[in-house]
Each structure stands twice: as structure tokens, then as C-alpha cells.
Design an enzyme around this catalytic site. Structure first.
Site, PDB file in Angstrom:
ATOM      1  N   LYS A 493      38.030  53.658  67.251  1.00 45.97           N
ATOM      2  CA  LYS A 493      37.433  53.587  65.920  1.00 45.97           C
ATOM      3  C   LYS A 493      37.306  52.131  65.498  1.00 45.97           C
ATOM      4  O   LYS A 493      37.923  51.234  66.085  1.00 45.97           O
ATOM      5  CB  LYS A 493      38.294  54.354  64.908  1.00 45.97           C
ATOM      6  CG  LYS A 493      39.717  53.828  64.761  1.00 45.97           C
ATOM      7  CD  LYS A 493      40.513  54.636  63.755  1.00 45.97           C
ATOM      8  CE  LYS A 493      41.913  54.048  63.587  1.00 45.97           C
ATOM      9  NZ  LYS A 493      42.691  54.748  62.563  1.00 45.97           N
ATOM     10  N   TYR A 724      33.243  22.645  49.677  1.00 45.53           N
ATOM     11  CA  TYR A 724      32.951  23.188  48.356  1.00 45.53           C
ATOM     12  C   TYR A 724      34.102  22.957  47.375  1.00 45.53           C
ATOM     13  O   TYR A 724      35.275  23.023  47.736  1.00 45.53           O
ATOM     14  CB  TYR A 724      32.686  24.696  48.444  1.00 45.53           C
ATOM     15  CG  TYR A 724      31.313  25.046  48.954  1.00 45.53           C
ATOM     16  CD1 TYR A 724      30.159  24.624  48.297  1.00 45.53           C
ATOM     17  CD2 TYR A 724      31.163  25.808  50.108  1.00 45.53           C
ATOM     18  CE1 TYR A 724      28.899  24.954  48.771  1.00 45.53           C
ATOM     19  CE2 TYR A 724      29.913  26.159  50.588  1.00 45.53           C
ATOM     20  CZ  TYR A 724      28.781  25.722  49.912  1.00 45.53           C
ATOM     21  OH  TYR A 724      27.544  26.056  50.378  1.00 45.53           O
TER      22      TYR A 724
END
Length: 829
Positions: A493, A724
């Protein structure tokens, strides 16, 4: 050579049982049912090990036409195999080794035997490159150096061969005794003695003694005198008094005395003294391991009498040895297997086996260059190649080279041929390839890397490498902890915990996992479309996907009466297209204490009645989920869950007259709670190399490596900001590297501002400033690095557990967060 089955029985000391043809002749030895080529001439050895029992593959092989079996126990019902012969022996592995040893002693050709802790395969392949112009050589394929690999390698010897080169590896005392009798080298080569498998030996001296056993009957041994334990063992053990030696050294007097070593960016110049004469050569490598491996080869060639000028000329053109097969995404929905560094029959067969593991495309194309220095006539060689491709199911061959082009008429499948790589590239059009798996197999001189470049899907420089061999190792480790007959469900999964989809499922299917489990139906449908035929359980079946699940033979987890009713209704709708009275399999989830999903104990009676009354459903398995199997503080609760599950599941299964599997253990549970094995276990994160404890981790192999490259390096003055929001400030003059990985690739923004680190040249480089969407910056002030060089985000040297700890999370989250836009590269050692 072929041997009669009666002669083989005498050689291996077997009792011949069964009513098969006693006049049968054998020329193929088989230990892996998936690698069957010629059933009528194959002898299958049903080897038992800690992690497998090959006796269980006898029915399948008999159906495919194999009639000769070496076994340590007869089938329960021999009447099911009326045409088979069974050679009954106490130990099938020892029987295989006896037979191969007997075969070896039919030949009087020189044989080079190689052992050591590192470099065996490289040295073997380089000796082959250096000597193949003069001799027809038989050698170990890839790294076939184990208790099984050595006999299979030596079995390749035939009357055409003039020289054998075989490697031998051991992991514990007593193993070399068996390999020595099989290889029986006339010339020995000991590469080095390192720390591999130290845990199985009392010390270095014992390891040296075990390695030297390979050379007990050899005429001469080549080794480096700088490994003092080897020198001391040879001088103190009377058994080696008559063994001649040819030595080399960088430190002391030796037959080949190494002097000055000069490295450039691309090659290494090695100078030395041999027989009081100055000698030198150049190799196209600069790393220390290649330097040592090349000197071993140099010493062997000098001992064999080659002129120094001839050795130097050949050494300069040594080629890298591909130690792994790589699987990558290609253009037009193709898969590319890259094995483009050599081309010979042995490695071709191995690469074709890997090709056949891939089920995502029915069409299989081989791009093959001329096979050089095979020792066979051109006509005979390509007849053998064509037969091999036919048996391996290759649908198209593209031949590159003048020799293979001349033999085009030998190939009974779709084909095209080109005299050179340049001509193939000149005529190349992307439309040539679509929805197929392509194996690239070319001798180094043909430059197939250029073909690889045009076929591979373009992606940015951040990749996740997934080691398929490690997946298999981990699968077998957990198998070894289970009782015989226990089934194994592998969890694939969430994109196989970030590692891939059908690529992982193909490996698990090839290595006989019993079940797969996915989270949602679309994951299962993707696997079915990619050729996966194993049973698949869907853990979160959604109502809108029920019809598709039934269409693709997917089996739902049922955890509530609402889901049961809805799926029963869908099953009834779809019954018209089913054969006979076939019922659809379901998996019943029980809540034993985790309180996430599942039926409670008070609901069991109603559950039994509803399923017994259903004409459309049958129970395939009953299972539950452990809440804290990896933490010792919850062991009491885990035992309670197992007890509850035992009682609840028994209450269900006793009401059905067909077998129902029971399972509750996950990866940690397999190791820590053997009392909870029942009929099947579910293997999840452990398969991907993450252990529940340090002890377990030591037995697992690392699977995934996330790596990127340096895009730009720049100098930052003291006081300037980086990134940033100006979060990174240079408190001193800094050198930073920008790397193309960011939070869109799965690198958590929480690793900003020094919390996270990456590995550059084995040194930690802290992340500077905020992690951006597509890139970030790292501090390499004290690291000598260049643009374009590799950066490790996590891997063997910097385990994913450390990143998880920095983030305050678990490895599951780090793995599953790696974006699908990050290119996966799969490789098999």
C-alpha cells in the site's frame, strides 16, 4: 557434457526411486523453478534452507516436463509422478556440490580460484577482460560465489574451454572445505581480508585460515604481502610449505614492488619494480579499490608470463564492471533494464531472468550487441543465443554489430539489426518503442549508454534508488522466522511505502509471496494491469469501487455490517458473469483492542449468520491489527490482543466447512511474538529495511537511497541572508550548495535552518535557511565539493531513522512522503 541419471545417482550416493526413464541424460542443473530452460535434460535439486524448502516446487516442475529430481524426502504420494525419477540423498546441497566436483575433475585446464573479503567479482571480470583474447574462458556469472553459486558456475565447464576463473565467498567456518573440492584451483588469488562476516569468526586469524583452504592443492598463490595475517598464516602452517607464492607490496620487498602512484582526474599511473626492472601502467580509474584490484590482475598476468608492454596496453582499456541491473522508467510507457557494460552468455541469461520478473508489459524487447571473445564459432554462438531468447520469451530482438547482423536468420522472433550503435541512433525514432520492457545488453565497446540516454524518461536530478536484492533479502529474513507452511502477505500500500508499485510487486510475485495488500482499489487495479496475478487484499474498499474490484479479482477487507451489506449487494449484481456457484472471497477484520476498524466480539454471531446466508461471499481470511507490537511496554496488551483474536477467530471459523486463514502479526510481531503466527503474517515496513529493534535492524538490508546533486556552489559573505524570509544568516563567510530537492519532493519544511542535514563526501552538511518548494541550500563550508556531485538525503550511511528522529516522527512518514515526481531507479545486485 551430459551424464546419465544412473551415473549421477552413483556419484552423489543416491537411492534411485520412481518409475522414470533410467536412460535419461542430464546436462542442466536446476535449483530455481523460475529459471527452467530445458525440462527434458534438467535435474532439479530440491534444496532446503533456513528460509525456504524447494521440495514444494516439485509439482509445478513436473507439470512443466521436469522428470529428474534430487530430494531429501520423497513426495507424500509418489503415484502423482509416474514418469519421474527421485534421487534420494540425506542433503541435496551436498549432492549438488559432489556432482559439480566430479564434473570439474573431468578437465585438466588451468583454473584460477579467487577469494577474499572484497573485490572478488571485479578482479574476476577484469582478468576475463585481460585474458579473453588468448583463451576461451569459463567463469562465474556475476557474483556466483556461494555454496550454491560455485557448483553452478563450475558446471559450465566444457571441452571447449582453455581456462577457468571462479570466485569463492564464505560467511562462516567450514564452508570453504566444500568449495575447494569443486573449484580445485591450479592458481590462487587472495584479494584481501576485511571485516565482512566478522561476526561468524572468532577472529581475523580464523578467517584467514578458512580463506586459505581454497588453495590447499593449488600450485601457486598470488597475494599482497601487506596483509600481514595472510603472510604469517602461510609461513606458520606446514600445510602450505609446498605452495609457491607470487607477491606484491607497497611497503616491503616482493615479486612486484609497487612504487610511485600518480592520480589525475580520470586515471591513475602506477609504477613499480619487477625482476629488477622498472615497470609501469595506467588504469582508467582513480579510486583506491580499483587500484588494488588492478594490481592483483597485474600480478597474475606477470606470473602467467605476459610481457609488461602487453599488460600495460590492455590495462589502459579496462572497463567498469556493472555490479547491478537497473530498472528505470522509459519513454512511451516503457520500462528500461540497463545492463550495458558487458555481453556474454552467462550474464545474458541472468539479465533475461530479471527481464522475466517484469510483468507490467507483455512485450519484451532485447537490444543486444555482438558477443565478443566467446570462444565459439559465430554460427554456433548465435544459434545458442536465439534458442535462449526463444525459451526466455523475448518477443523482439534488436541486434547491434556486424557479427550478430550476419546471423539475423537465426532469430525466430520479430527483429531488426544495425551494424553499429551509431547507425542505430541515426535511424532511431521514439515511435520504435511503446508499452514494452526493454533490456539493454551490450559489450562496453559498443557504447550502449548512448542508447540508454535516448530511451530513458527525462527527470530532474533527484532520484530514489531502490535495491530489489535487499527487498528479497528482507523477505527471506522474515520467512526464516516462520514455521514451515506459514503464508506471507506483503504490504504494498501507499506506493509500497514510497518504494514503487508494480516494480516491488513483480519482485514479490517472482519470489513467491502468497498475498499482497493495498490500501485502495485503484492501487490493486494498477497492479492487475501491470500483470500481477497474486491474490490482492484491499484494506479500504470504497463503495464506488466495488464493481471494479470484482472485475479485477480484488478481495475486500470487511470491517462493518454496512460494508458487508454493500459488498454482498455488489457481488449479487455481478454473479451473472461468474462461473458456476463461485463465491467472492472477503477478509474479515476483527477489533481486538486497537479500536480503529473491525467487528467487535458481541457482533460475531450476527456476522456468522449473515455470511452463511450469503450466496455470493466466502471468507478467505479473518484478521486483526496489533496496536503496539514494536514497543516492549505494551507487550502485555499485545499478548491480550493475540488471545482475544484466537478466541474470536475460532468462534467464526468453526462454522464454515472450508479453510479460513487467520493472521494478526505485522513486521514487528513476526520477530517478537511467535505465538501469534497462526496461518499467515503481514509483512510491512520490515520488508523495506526498517527493523523494530537494533537487533532486528542488524539482520535487515537497506532498501532505499534518496539522492540529489549540487546545482550551484556560491560564497556567502558574513552577515548576508540565505533563502526565503531571510531565515538563514551567515555568521561567518560561508560556502553553500543549492540542491534540487524541496518540500514538493517530500523533503519536510521542518528540516529548515539546521534541523536537517545531508551527506556530501561522507560529511554532514546542514540545511541553511528555509526548505523551498523545489530546492534547498546546504552548508559545505568545510567540505571540498564541486557542482554536479552527489548528495545523499538518506541512505545506508545516513539512515532514514535519523531523519525521522530529527522530525519527531517515524520512518513510515518519511518514506511515504517522497513525491512520485522523484524518479525511482530500481536495481538488482
Amino acid at each position: 557434457m551430459s551424464y546419465s541419471i544412473t551415473d549421477i545417482a552413483v556419484v552423489i550416493g543416491a537411492r534411485l526411486e520412481g518409475n522414470g526413464n533410467r536412460e535419461a541424460f542430464i546436462n542442466q542443473l536446476l535449483i530455481d523453478s523460475r529459471k527452467l530452460l530445458s525440462p527434458e535434460s534438467s535435474l532439479f535439486f530440491a534444496i532446503r534452507g533456513d528460509r525456504h524448502d524447494a521440495h514444494r516446487f516439485i509439482p509445478d516442475l513436473y507439470e512443466k516436463g521436469v522428470m529428474q529430481f534430487v530430494v531429501s524426502s520423497l513426495p507424500v504420494d509418489p503415484a502423482l509422478y509416474p514418469k519421474a525419477n527421485f534421487l534420494l540423498v540425506p542433503d541435496t546441497l551436498r549432492a549438488l556440490q559432489k556432482l559439480s566436483s566430479w564434473h570439474r575433475h573431468h578437465f585438466q585446464i588451468p583454473v584460477i580460484g579467487i577469494t577474499g573479503s572484497n573485490g572478488k567479482t571485479i578482479v574476476k571480470e577484469w582478468l576475463y577482460q585481460l585474458l579473453r583474447e588468448d583463451k576461451n574462458i569459463v567463469r562465474s556469472p556475476k557474483s556466483f560465489n556461494s555454496q550454491v553459486g560455485v557448483p553452478l558456475s563450475v558446471w559450465q565447464m566444457s571441452a571447449d574451454h582453455e581456462l577457468g576463473i571462479f570466485e569463492a565467498g564464505i560467511s562462516m567456518p567450514g564452508e570453504m572445505e566444500h568449495l575447494e573440492s569443486i573449484i580445485s584451483p591450479t592458481l590462487g588469488l587472495l584479494t584481501n581480508i576485511g571485516q565482512a562476516h566478522d561476526e561468524n569468526f572468532t577472529g581475523l586469524a580464523q578467517k584467514v585460515e578458512e580463506k586459505l583452504i581454497l588453495f590447499r592443492q593449488a600450485e601457486v598463490l598470488v597475494y599482497c604481502k601487506d596483509y600481514l595475517p595472510v603472510k604469517e598464516a602461510l609461513e606458520t602452517n606446514e600445510e602450505y610449505e609446498k605452495l609457491s607464492v607470487f607477491t606484491w607490496s607497497r611497503k616491503t620487498k616482493a615479486d612486484l614492488q609497487i612504487g610511485k602512484i600518480n592520480r589525475t582526474a580520470t586515471d591513475t599511473d602506477i609504477q613499480g619494480v619487477y625482476q629488477n626492472r622498472f615497470v609501469r601502467l595506467k588504469i582508467p580509474f582513480t579510486d583506491e579499490a580499483s587500484l588494488e584490484n588492478a594490481i592483483h590482475c597485474w600480478a597474475v598476468m606477470l606470473h602467467l608470463g605476459y610481457e609488461q608492454e602487453q599488460i600495460a596496453a590492455r590495462m589502459e582499456f579496462l572497463s567498469p564492471v556493472a555490479m547491478r541491473l537497473e530498472l528505470k522508467e522509459g519513454i512511451n510507457n516503457c520500462s528500461i533494464i540497463n545492463d550495458s557494460y558487458n555481453s556474454d552468455l552467462g550474464s545474458l541469461s541472468i539479465a533475461l531472468d530479471f527481464l522475466n520478473q517484469q510483468k507490467q508489459h507483455p512485450k519484451k524487447t532485447l537490444i543486444l550487441s555482438d558477443i565478443l571473445q566467446s570462444g565459439k564459432s559465430e554460427e554456433s554462438l548465435y544459434s545458442e543465443v536465439a534458442e535462449l531468447l526463444l525459451r526466455k520469451g523475448v518477443t523482439r530482438i534488436i541486434g547491434v554489430g556486424e557479427a550478430i547482423s550476419r546471423q539475423s536468420g537465426k532469430f525466430p522472433m520479430e527483429y531488426s539489426f544495425y551494424p553499429s550503435t551509431a547507425e542505430f541512433l541515426r535511424q532511431y525514432n521514439p515511435s520504435f518503442f511503446r508499452d514494452e520492457t526493454i533490456l539493454l545488453k551490450g559489450a562496453r565497446s559498443f557504447g550502449f549508454e548512448e542508447i540508454g540516454k535516448v530511451l530513458q524518461q527525462k527527470a530532474h536530478e533527484t532520484v530514489m534508488e531502490v535495491n530489489l536484492s535487499a527487498i528479497v533479502h528482507n523477505l527471506n529474513y522474515y520467512r526464516s522466522k516462520l514455521p514451515s507452511g506459514t503464508k506471507l502477505m506483503a504490504m504494498v500500500k501507499a506506493f509500497s511505502y514510497g518504494s514503487g508499485s508494480f516494480e516491488i510487486a513483480n519482485v514479490l510475485q517472482f519470489h513467491h509471496a502468497d498475498y499482497l495488500a493495498v490500501a485502495y482499489a485503484d492501487e490493486g487495479i494498477e497492479l492487475r494491469k501491470a500483470g500481477i496475478t497474486l491474490p490482492i487484499m484491499v484494506m479500504n474498499p470504497e463503495e464506488q469501487s466495488y464493481d471494479s474490484m470484482i472485475q479485477y479479482n480484488l478481495e475486500p477487507e470487511i470491517f462493518s455490517f454496512r460494508v458487508l451489506g454493500l459488498f454482498d449487494e455488489a457481488a449479487r449484481r455481478n454473479r451473472m458473469g461468474m462461473e458456476g456457484d463461485r463465491k467472492l472471497p472477503i477478509h474479515i477484520k476483527l477489533d481486538t483492542g486497537m479500536h480503529r476498524l473491525g467487528f467487535e466480539e458481541k457482533e460475531i454471531n450476527e456476522l456468522i449468520v449473515r455470511i452463511r446466508n450469503s450466496k455470493s461471499l466466502s471468507i478467505r481470511s479473518v484478521f486483526s491489527h496489533l496496536a503496539g507490537s514494536d514497543e516492549a511496554e505494551h507487550d502485555g496488551f499485545t499478548h491480550l490482543q493475540i488471545q482475544r483474536f484466537d478466541a474470536m477467530s475460532r468462534a467464526i471459523t468453526q462454522h464454515f466447512n472450508y479453510p479460513v486463514l487467520r493472521h494478526i502479526l505485522n513486521s514487528a510481531g513476526i520477530s517478537r511474538f511467535p505465538s501469534g503466527v497462526f496461518d499467515m503474517v503481514r509483512l510491512g515496513i520490515g520488508l523495506y529495511g526498517i527493523g523494530a529493534s537494533e537487533e532486528e535492524q542488524a539482520h535487515l538490508q537497506h532498501v532505499s537511497t534518496l539522492k540529489t546533486t549540487i546545482s550551484q556552489i556560491r560564497q556567502i559573505p558574513q552577515g548576508d541572508s540565505i533563502g526565503y524570509s531571510r531565515k538563514g544568516l551567515a555568521s561567518h563567510p560561508m560556502q553553500i550548495a543549492t540542491v534540487p530537492i524541496g518540500y514538493a519532493d517530500g523533503l519536510s519544511r521542518k528540516l529548515s535552518n539546521g534541523r536537517g542535514r545531508m551527506l556530501v563526501h561522507g560529511k554532514m552538511a546542514p540545511i541553511v535557511g528555509n526548505v523551498c518548494m523545489d530546492m534547498c541550500m546546504i552548508d559545505i563550508t568545510d567540505i571540498a565539493a564541486q557542482e554536479g556531485e552527489e548528495v545523499i538525503v538518506f541512505g545506508e550511511e545516513y539512515p532514514i531513522q535519523r531523519i525521522a528522529k530529527d522530525l519527531g516522527t517515524i520512518p513510515y512518514e518519511v518514506l511515504t512522503n517522497v513525491s512520485r515526481r522523484v524518479k525511482r531507479v530500481y536495481f538488482q545486485e
